[in-house]
Design an enzyme around this catalytic site. Structure first.
Site, PDB file in Angstrom:
ATOM      1  N   ARG A 260     -33.688  34.665 -11.904  1.00 43.93           N
ATOM      2  CA  ARG A 260     -34.510  33.802 -11.073  1.00 43.93           C
ATOM      3  C   ARG A 260     -34.900  34.477  -9.770  1.00 43.93           C
ATOM      4  O   ARG A 260     -35.911  34.180  -9.171  1.00 43.93           O
ATOM      5  CB  ARG A 260     -33.769  32.500 -10.786  1.00 43.93           C
ATOM      6  CG  ARG A 260     -34.648  31.493 -10.115  1.00 43.93           C
ATOM      7  CD  ARG A 260     -34.083  30.119 -10.134  1.00 43.93           C
ATOM      8  NE  ARG A 260     -32.666  30.113  -9.808  1.00 43.93           N
ATOM      9  CZ  ARG A 260     -31.884  29.069 -10.024  1.00 43.93           C
ATOM     10  NH1 ARG A 260     -32.364  27.991 -10.571  1.00 43.93           N
ATOM     11  NH2 ARG A 260     -30.616  29.110  -9.686  1.00 43.93           N
ATOM     12  N   TYR A 261     -34.046  35.396  -9.304  1.00 42.94           N
ATOM     13  CA  TYR A 261     -34.334  36.112  -8.067  1.00 42.94           C
ATOM     14  C   TYR A 261     -34.594  37.549  -8.438  1.00 42.94           C
ATOM     15  O   TYR A 261     -33.918  38.098  -9.320  1.00 42.94           O
ATOM     16  CB  TYR A 261     -33.142  36.028  -7.111  1.00 42.94           C
ATOM     17  CG  TYR A 261     -32.682  34.616  -6.881  1.00 42.94           C
ATOM     18  CD1 TYR A 261     -33.477  33.736  -6.136  1.00 42.94           C
ATOM     19  CD2 TYR A 261     -31.503  34.146  -7.416  1.00 42.94           C
ATOM     20  CE1 TYR A 261     -33.075  32.434  -5.934  1.00 42.94           C
ATOM     21  CE2 TYR A 261     -31.092  32.844  -7.215  1.00 42.94           C
ATOM     22  CZ  TYR A 261     -31.883  31.987  -6.478  1.00 42.94           C
ATOM     23  OH  TYR A 261     -31.475  30.699  -6.290  1.00 42.94           O
TER      24      TYR A 261
ATOM     25  N   ARG B 204     -31.471  40.207  -8.657  1.00 49.73           N
ATOM     26  CA  ARG B 204     -30.163  39.913  -9.250  1.00 49.73           C
ATOM     27  C   ARG B 204     -30.286  38.978 -10.445  1.00 49.73           C
ATOM     28  O   ARG B 204     -31.185  38.142 -10.497  1.00 49.73           O
ATOM     29  CB  ARG B 204     -29.198  39.340  -8.207  1.00 49.73           C
ATOM     30  CG  ARG B 204     -29.708  38.137  -7.428  1.00 49.73           C
ATOM     31  CD  ARG B 204     -29.025  38.111  -6.056  1.00 49.73           C
ATOM     32  NE  ARG B 204     -29.303  36.893  -5.298  1.00 49.73           N
ATOM     33  CZ  ARG B 204     -30.396  36.709  -4.565  1.00 49.73           C
ATOM     34  NH1 ARG B 204     -31.339  37.635  -4.516  1.00 49.73           N
ATOM     35  NH2 ARG B 204     -30.557  35.589  -3.884  1.00 49.73           N
TER      36      ARG B 204
ATOM     37  N   CYS C 161     -13.476  27.281 -19.450  1.00 49.26           N
ATOM     38  CA  CYS C 161     -12.875  27.267 -18.122  1.00 49.26           C
ATOM     39  C   CYS C 161     -11.416  26.872 -18.280  1.00 49.26           C
ATOM     40  O   CYS C 161     -11.021  26.304 -19.291  1.00 49.26           O
ATOM     41  CB  CYS C 161     -13.567  26.240 -17.232  1.00 49.26           C
ATOM     42  SG  CYS C 161     -15.164  26.797 -16.610  1.00 49.26           S
TER      43      CYS C 161
ATOM     44  N   CYS D 140     -14.003  21.071 -14.045  1.00 45.52           N
ATOM     45  CA  CYS D 140     -14.232  20.423 -12.756  1.00 45.52           C
ATOM     46  C   CYS D 140     -15.181  19.252 -13.002  1.00 45.52           C
ATOM     47  O   CYS D 140     -16.223  19.418 -13.629  1.00 45.52           O
ATOM     48  CB  CYS D 140     -14.900  21.386 -11.786  1.00 45.52           C
ATOM     49  SG  CYS D 140     -13.945  22.876 -11.494  1.00 45.52           S
TER      50      CYS D 140
ATOM     51  N   CYS E 147     -18.895  19.700 -12.210  1.00 43.75           N
ATOM     52  CA  CYS E 147     -19.578  20.849 -12.830  1.00 43.75           C
ATOM     53  C   CYS E 147     -21.096  20.613 -12.949  1.00 43.75           C
ATOM     54  O   CYS E 147     -21.528  19.605 -13.497  1.00 43.75           O
ATOM     55  CB  CYS E 147     -19.006  21.120 -14.212  1.00 43.75           C
ATOM     56  SG  CYS E 147     -19.749  22.552 -15.034  1.00 43.75           S
TER      57      CYS E 147
ATOM     58  N   ARG F 116     -23.039  22.863 -14.508  1.00 46.90           N
ATOM     59  CA  ARG F 116     -23.469  23.441 -15.786  1.00 46.90           C
ATOM     60  C   ARG F 116     -22.770  22.706 -16.927  1.00 46.90           C
ATOM     61  O   ARG F 116     -22.402  23.278 -17.938  1.00 46.90           O
ATOM     62  CB  ARG F 116     -23.154  24.938 -15.800  1.00 46.90           C
ATOM     63  CG  ARG F 116     -24.255  25.750 -16.473  1.00 46.90           C
ATOM     64  CD  ARG F 116     -24.024  27.242 -16.346  1.00 46.90           C
ATOM     65  NE  ARG F 116     -24.831  27.865 -15.333  1.00 46.90           N
ATOM     66  CZ  ARG F 116     -24.380  28.790 -14.480  1.00 46.90           C
ATOM     67  NH1 ARG F 116     -23.131  29.179 -14.504  1.00 46.90           N
ATOM     68  NH2 ARG F 116     -25.190  29.325 -13.593  1.00 46.90           N
TER      69      ARG F 116
ATOM     70  N   ASP G  63     -25.510  19.552  -6.722  1.00 51.63           N
ATOM     71  CA  ASP G  63     -26.697  19.658  -7.574  1.00 51.63           C
ATOM     72  C   ASP G  63     -26.932  18.329  -8.282  1.00 51.63           C
ATOM     73  O   ASP G  63     -26.039  17.501  -8.390  1.00 51.63           O
ATOM     74  CB  ASP G  63     -26.484  20.762  -8.616  1.00 51.63           C
ATOM     75  CG  ASP G  63     -26.473  22.132  -7.977  1.00 51.63           C
ATOM     76  OD1 ASP G  63     -27.355  22.388  -7.130  1.00 51.63           O
ATOM     77  OD2 ASP G  63     -25.578  22.942  -8.304  1.00 51.63           O
TER      78      ASP G  63
ATOM     79  N   ASP H  82     -29.226  24.361  -4.305  1.00 51.99           N
ATOM     80  CA  ASP H  82     -30.070  24.903  -5.353  1.00 51.99           C
ATOM     81  C   ASP H  82     -31.111  23.832  -5.629  1.00 51.99           C
ATOM     82  O   ASP H  82     -30.779  22.774  -6.165  1.00 51.99           O
ATOM     83  CB  ASP H  82     -29.206  25.182  -6.595  1.00 51.99           C
ATOM     84  CG  ASP H  82     -29.486  26.543  -7.154  1.00 51.99           C
ATOM     85  OD1 ASP H  82     -30.670  26.829  -7.415  1.00 51.99           O
ATOM     86  OD2 ASP H  82     -28.537  27.313  -7.324  1.00 51.99           O
TER      87      ASP H  82
ATOM     88  N   LYS I 158     -31.992  28.710  -4.635  1.00 52.32           N
ATOM     89  CA  LYS I 158     -31.120  28.375  -3.506  1.00 52.32           C
ATOM     90  C   LYS I 158     -31.870  28.545  -2.191  1.00 52.32           C
ATOM     91  O   LYS I 158     -32.543  29.543  -2.001  1.00 52.32           O
ATOM     92  CB  LYS I 158     -29.934  29.332  -3.478  1.00 52.32           C
ATOM     93  CG  LYS I 158     -28.909  29.040  -4.534  1.00 52.32           C
ATOM     94  CD  LYS I 158     -27.663  29.866  -4.262  1.00 52.32           C
ATOM     95  CE  LYS I 158     -26.764  29.860  -5.468  1.00 52.32           C
ATOM     96  NZ  LYS I 158     -27.352  30.629  -6.589  1.00 52.32           N
TER      97      LYS I 158
HETATM   98  C1  LIG Z   1     -26.820  31.552  -7.248  1.00 51.64           C
HETATM   99  C2  LIG Z   1     -27.506  32.472  -8.102  1.00 51.64           C
HETATM  100  C3  LIG Z   1     -27.621  33.818  -7.764  1.00 51.64           C
HETATM  101  C4  LIG Z   1     -26.997  34.392  -6.512  1.00 51.64           C
HETATM  102  O1  LIG Z   1     -27.601  33.908  -5.355  1.00 51.64           O
HETATM  103  P1  LIG Z   1     -27.092  34.394  -3.929  1.00 51.64           P
HETATM  104  O2  LIG Z   1     -27.826  33.529  -2.993  1.00 51.64           O
HETATM  105  O3  LIG Z   1     -27.382  35.829  -3.822  1.00 51.64           O
HETATM  106  O4  LIG Z   1     -25.607  34.147  -3.915  1.00 51.64           O
HETATM  107  C5  LIG Z   1     -28.285  34.663  -8.623  1.00 51.64           C
HETATM  108  N1  LIG Z   1     -28.867  34.197  -9.744  1.00 51.64           N
HETATM  109  C6  LIG Z   1     -28.809  32.900 -10.087  1.00 51.64           C
HETATM  110  C7  LIG Z   1     -29.497  32.451 -11.325  1.00 51.64           C
HETATM  111  C8  LIG Z   1     -28.117  31.996  -9.278  1.00 51.64           C
HETATM  112  O5  LIG Z   1     -28.067  30.700  -9.638  1.00 51.64           O
END
Ligand SMILES: *Cc1c(COP(=O)(O)O)cnc(C)c1O
Length: 347
Positions: A87-88, A91, A100, A104, A107, A109, A268, A305, A312
């Site tokens: 999504r980003y 990363r 798990c 929790c 949760c 997810r 969330d 998120d 986020k």
């Molecule tokens: C939370 C998340 C991240 C990491 O986000 P940071 O703000 O860098 O901690 C990366 N990918 C996904 C899909 C996420 O939900």
């Protein structure tokens, strides 16, 4: 059938006397995240209500709001390869397992967790690694789930080592709640091996200061002594930690154990979690109070998120474009610069 038993999880022992709302959940039929506990965390839960609420379900979970979703972060639309979310830009997150140690109750997810999905297979891992190799912009891989530390030592190390070989400078983030909920799992031999795979960070989740027990602090020490840097993500939870004194104790306690508080997450919009969500106004008030109780180093960033795949964002009042009768409107700068709404809920 034993009412407190379920297929995937560990049954709640019979000698626990349930409160009415808890009994109501076990008796209810419908779409549920199974109960799952373990003796360590159950013992803590019986001593502290703020921990009990995270472990033992209540019938409030059977209440679904229109604003809630089974995929609250729209992870499905950002999954170019099975079990991976991109999504980003720089990363990706990988769902290593759906298991798990405990489930929790908050949760997000929950439509994936404990649903009997197989662990990440060799070929799924190959496809994800191929994707990362073809996308040089990816600098970080987050291993999450479920909880990757529920895998056996050799399977976990094999996966970690495979990601390690992709690129020397690829940062691995291992997300786990194990130090808080099943600290005995953290053993020096395993952690020493993981410590050799740097750059690697562990992202842990403590939500309540009473989770910092002698056992969990020992687990944190083992991780620290293996040379692995740690940050903590806390979920803001009603009647668990929606209080600046409780959070101050938690964040200061984590700092003492060498853990940097990273995020305080606004809840969330996962189905059946409305009883855990704290109104944003209250969250902002708690952050204001915290800032005068603890150091800047102990302060996490308050974040959410955004529903619908907005990603986020830090919940700075400066990113709030406007407030309508039913929602807060934020602009997301990192994902697409579009406007996203987070509902205005009251106590
Ligand atoms: C939370 C998340 C991240 C990491 O986000 P940071 O703000 O860098 O901690 C990366 N990918 C996904 C899909 C996420 O939900």
């Amino acid at each position: 059938m034993d009412e407190t038993h379920n297929k995937s999880g560990e049954a709640l022992p019979h000698n626990i006397s349930l409160q009415r709302d808890e009994q109501g959940w076990f008796e209810a039929e419908g779409d549920k995240l199974a109960y799952q506990g373990n003796p360590y965390y159950l013992n803590l839960a019986l001593q502290h209500d703020g921990i009990r609420r995270q472990l033992i379900p209540t019938k409030q979970e059977m209440m679904f709001l229109d604003t809630e979703s089974s995929d609250p972060l729209s992870e499905g639309i950002h999954s170019p390869v099975p079990r991976m979310i991109h999504r980003y830009g720089n990363r990706v997150a990988v769902l290593v397992t759906d298991r798990c140690s405990i489930h929790c109750r908050h949760c997000f997810r929950r439509s994936f967790t404990g649903k009997g999905h197989a662990d990440l297979s060799q070929s799924e891992c190959d496809s994800i690694i191929g994707y990362i190799e073809n996308h040089k912009e990816i600098q970080e891989v987050l291993l999450t789930g479920g909880d990757p530390l529920t895998l056996g030592d050799s399977s976990l190390l094999e996966i970690l080592k495979r990601f390690r070989t992709v690129r020397d400078d690829l940062i691995i983030r291992l997300a786990t709640r194990i130090p808080a909920v099943y600290p005995r799992r953290i053993n020096p031999d395993l952690l020493r091996e993981i410590g050799r795979l740097s750059p690697l960070w562990m992202v842990i989740q403590f939500n309540h200061p009473e989770e910092l027990t002698p056992e969990s602090r020992r687990a944190l020490r083992i991780i620290r002594e293996a040379g692995i840097p740690m940050v903590n993500q806390t979920v803001l939870l009603k009647a668990v930690n929606d209080d600046s004194d409780i959070l101050a104790r938690l964040f200061q306690g984590l700092l003492r154990e060498g853990v940097k508080p990273y995020y305080l997450f606004q809840g969330d919009l996962a189905r059946g979690t409305s009883h855990f969500r704290v109104p944003l106004e209250r969250g902002w008030q708690i952050m204001d109070e915290l800032r005068v109780k603890i150091s800047g180093l102990a302060m996490p960033s308050y974040a959410v998120d955004l529903p619908g795949g907005g990603g986020k964002i830090p919940l700075n009042r400066s990113l709030l474009l406007r407030t309508t009768k039913t929602a807060y409107v934020f602009k997301n700068t990192e994902v697409d610069g579009r406007e996203y709404e987070y509902p205005r809920e009251t106590e």
